[in-house]
Write an enzyme that holds these catalytic residues in place. Sequence first.
Site, PDB file in Angstrom:
ATOM      1  N   LYS A 257      10.447  -7.169  -2.548  1.00 34.29           N
ATOM      2  CA  LYS A 257       9.420  -6.134  -2.317  1.00 34.29           C
ATOM      3  C   LYS A 257       8.567  -6.494  -1.103  1.00 34.29           C
ATOM      4  CE  LYS A 257       5.126  -4.275  -4.362  1.00 34.29           C
ATOM      5  NZ  LYS A 257       4.291  -4.132  -5.563  1.00 34.29           N
ATOM      6  N   ASP A 262      -1.060  -3.154  -0.017  1.00 33.74           N
ATOM      7  CA  ASP A 262      -1.038  -2.204  -1.129  1.00 33.74           C
ATOM      8  C   ASP A 262      -2.464  -1.768  -1.448  1.00 33.74           C
ATOM      9  OD1 ASP A 262      -0.559  -0.676  -3.334  1.00 33.74           O
ATOM     10  OD2 ASP A 262       0.021  -2.338  -4.661  1.00 33.74           O
ATOM     11  N   LYS A 269      -7.068   1.373  -5.190  1.00 36.02           N
ATOM     12  CA  LYS A 269      -7.509   0.239  -5.999  1.00 36.02           C
ATOM     13  C   LYS A 269      -9.016   0.052  -5.805  1.00 36.02           C
ATOM     14  CE  LYS A 269      -3.265  -2.573  -5.684  1.00 36.02           C
ATOM     15  NZ  LYS A 269      -2.933  -2.760  -7.100  1.00 36.02           N
ATOM     16  N   ASP A 280       1.304  -8.478  -1.037  1.00 37.33           N
ATOM     17  CA  ASP A 280       2.245  -7.663  -1.800  1.00 37.33           C
ATOM     18  C   ASP A 280       3.643  -7.614  -1.164  1.00 37.33           C
ATOM     19  OD1 ASP A 280       2.558  -6.344  -4.194  1.00 37.33           O
ATOM     20  OD2 ASP A 280       2.019  -4.368  -3.397  1.00 37.33           O
ATOM     21  N   ASP A 340      -0.119   3.810  -7.234  1.00 42.12           N
ATOM     22  CA  ASP A 340      -0.230   2.350  -7.138  1.00 42.12           C
ATOM     23  C   ASP A 340       0.997   1.654  -7.741  1.00 42.12           C
ATOM     24  OD1 ASP A 340      -1.326  -0.055  -6.471  1.00 42.12           O
ATOM     25  OD2 ASP A 340      -2.861  -0.062  -8.043  1.00 42.12           O
ATOM     26  N   GLU A 342       3.936   1.551  -6.664  1.00 38.55           N
ATOM     27  CA  GLU A 342       4.784   1.857  -5.513  1.00 38.55           C
ATOM     28  C   GLU A 342       5.957   0.890  -5.357  1.00 38.55           C
ATOM     29  OE1 GLU A 342       2.212  -0.034  -5.402  1.00 38.55           O
ATOM     30  OE2 GLU A 342       3.024  -1.703  -4.251  1.00 38.55           O
ATOM     31  N   ARG A 344       8.090  -0.431  -7.416  1.00 38.43           N
ATOM     32  CA  ARG A 344       9.330  -0.031  -8.091  1.00 38.43           C
ATOM     33  C   ARG A 344      10.045   1.080  -7.331  1.00 38.43           C
ATOM     34  NH1 ARG A 344       5.993   1.191 -13.442  1.00 38.43           N
ATOM     35  NH2 ARG A 344       4.719  -0.429 -12.464  1.00 38.43           N
TER      36      ARG A 344
HETATM   37  N1  BES Z   1       1.033  -4.880  -6.123  1.00 37.61           N
HETATM   38  C1  BES Z   1       0.606  -4.485  -7.394  1.00 37.61           C
HETATM   39  C2  BES Z   1       0.784  -5.567  -8.454  1.00 37.61           C
HETATM   40  C3  BES Z   1      -0.054  -6.803  -8.301  1.00 37.61           C
HETATM   41  C4  BES Z   1      -1.249  -6.919  -8.979  1.00 37.61           C
HETATM   42  C5  BES Z   1       0.376  -7.852  -7.545  1.00 37.61           C
HETATM   43  C6  BES Z   1      -2.001  -8.072  -8.869  1.00 37.61           C
HETATM   44  C7  BES Z   1      -0.367  -9.006  -7.430  1.00 37.61           C
HETATM   45  C8  BES Z   1      -1.562  -9.117  -8.102  1.00 37.61           C
HETATM   46  C9  BES Z   1       1.393  -3.252  -7.867  1.00 37.61           C
HETATM   47  O1  BES Z   1       1.867  -2.423  -6.885  1.00 37.61           O
HETATM   48  C10 BES Z   1       0.468  -2.446  -8.727  1.00 37.61           C
HETATM   49  O2  BES Z   1      -0.507  -2.016  -8.220  1.00 37.61           O
HETATM   50  N2  BES Z   1       0.813  -2.312  -9.987  1.00 37.61           N
HETATM   51  C11 BES Z   1       0.016  -1.602 -10.918  1.00 37.61           C
HETATM   52  C12 BES Z   1       0.931  -0.757 -11.759  1.00 37.61           C
HETATM   53  C13 BES Z   1       0.221   0.298 -12.558  1.00 37.61           C
HETATM   54  C14 BES Z   1      -0.353   1.363 -11.653  1.00 37.61           C
HETATM   55  C15 BES Z   1       1.201   0.902 -13.527  1.00 37.61           C
HETATM   56  C16 BES Z   1      -0.720  -2.630 -11.779  1.00 37.61           C
HETATM   57  O3  BES Z   1      -0.181  -3.683 -12.051  1.00 37.61           O
HETATM   58  O4  BES Z   1      -1.862  -2.356 -12.145  1.00 37.61           O
HETATM   59 ZN    ZN Z   2       2.210  -3.356  -5.039  1.00 39.36          ZN
HETATM   60 ZN    ZN Z   3       0.433  -0.954  -6.293  1.00 39.67          ZN
END
Ligand code: BES
Ligand code: ZN
Ligand code: ZN
Length: 495
Positions: A257, A262, A269, A280, A340, A342, A344
């Site tokens: 990824k 992000d 966020k 990210d 967010d 993204e 996947r």
């Molecule tokens: N890049 C983030 C995941 C992440 C969080 C990486 C903290 C490193 C540290 C990912 O894209 C994300 O934002 N995931 C969300 C998913 C949710 C919207 C279903 C998450 O984990 O909150």
């Molecule tokens: Zn992300």
């Molecule tokens: Zn994200």
Amino acid sequence: MLHLKATDILKKPIEILAIPVCENLDMFEQPDLAALVTQAKKRKEFTGKHQEELILYDPPGIQAARVVFLGLGKAEKMTTETLRQLAGAAVKTATRKQLSILTLAVPESGRLPLKQAAMLQAMAEGAYLANHLFDFYKSDKKDRPLGQLHLLTSPEARKQFRGLIRQTEMACEGTCLARDWVSMPPNDKKPARFAQLIATLARKADIAVTILNEKELHQLGFGAMLAVSAGSSNPPRLVILEYRSGKTAETIALVGKGVTFDSGGINLKPSGSLEDMKMDMAGAAAVAAAMIAIGKIKPPGRNIIAAIPIVENMPSGTATRPGDIIKSYLGKTVEIGNTDAEGRLILVDTMAYVIRQYRPDALVDLATLTGACVVALGEKIAGVFSTDHALAEMIVQTGEETHERCWRLPLPEDYKELLKSDTADLKNVSGTRHGGAITAALFLSDFIEKTRWAHIDIAGPAFAKKASAYCGAGGTGFGVRLLCSLLTKSERIAG
Ligand code: BES
Ligand code: ZN
Ligand code: ZN
């Protein structure tokens, strides 16, 4: 930077010699080293307890200006990780003294619980990795890394382990490269630039490189990936790296990824969650750096293809909205529940493309995919998800060896229910906050067809807020040594 030296070096001048000392076992048969340890243990303040340190200046008998003795604790408790950390501490002691060459004595006793190759490799890793600094953006570079790391062994070991040390050096160099990329600020690694940085080093390492631009991705039907980059004025790239070895038994695909920043997109966020989101792209960094190391190590027996989607996730008037329905590379439609989620989206298009184009025997993806995985396993352990028991086991086992710890989590079929959409084939998020790392992995599993596959969620261990024994604050390079070790094993990865 890593050099193996035989013990006759004791007759030559040494800037600083570091010797590990066990509390309850003599680890050195070489008489000069054994005599030094005896000298150290005569002092009341040093018994060899874990993390104890004693420095002797100009000790008699050898030509070392300084000898630092480092406590290892009890022999039965010693692991390769104790040695990595000890070697890291030796490097820090030497750098604090502004020296340039550190000589590390590697334990050699047959009575130790670890094999000599493992001890040598662990000390080499700890020292190499602790010597890495990320100070490119500092005007005043206070600390200077050591110029050379010498590992002191017997003449026989020196001959026997030359190949191992070279391989270790390549994997560690890759780890430091991944660390630099992850720590690099997002304004300096926009997708086109990051792709170019990867391409330059990969070509130098004999890896074939293809870069697809936005127009090409559009023509190929990368609808899910393009939906993520739609809000950014910095266009996406897909980097494909290919390593081919002569006679091959299997083709392994890697996917990483690569979200260079992000923001969350329209589901922006909150502050506090944004600051470190330059990290990210740690999956991309690990996969690319491992490929560059592989190009230099040249393991026999397998072809390795890496596909690295690189995008920036930004909110804007052109950004994808929650509620939008997009069409993925495979043709499945996805309702965007949250912009967010993204990672996947860029992964499924890339994985489906790699599977269609290269028919790999196994595919492994690395991604900073979910905060939920950090909640589940903390900041030091990655989550592994796989439909293949043997592949999951092999990853967990390799991670134990390199101390890039991975813990397997389940892929329960019935949870797929949570990803159902009223209007599209599936939704990119589940309706519940619970089990987020699992539902993310299940989303991916819908796009891998019958391919043997494992997903490693590195959201926790990819980035460190605080420095530790052999890693500074920032990108950790998690996954690079694991991938190098996995891909250089002689047994089949794809069963
Ligand atoms: N890049 C983030 C995941 C992440 C969080 C990486 C903290 C490193 C540290 C990912 O894209 C994300 O934002 N995931 C969300 C998913 C949710 C919207 C279903 C998450 O984990 O909150
Ligand atoms: Zn992300
Ligand atoms: Zn994200």
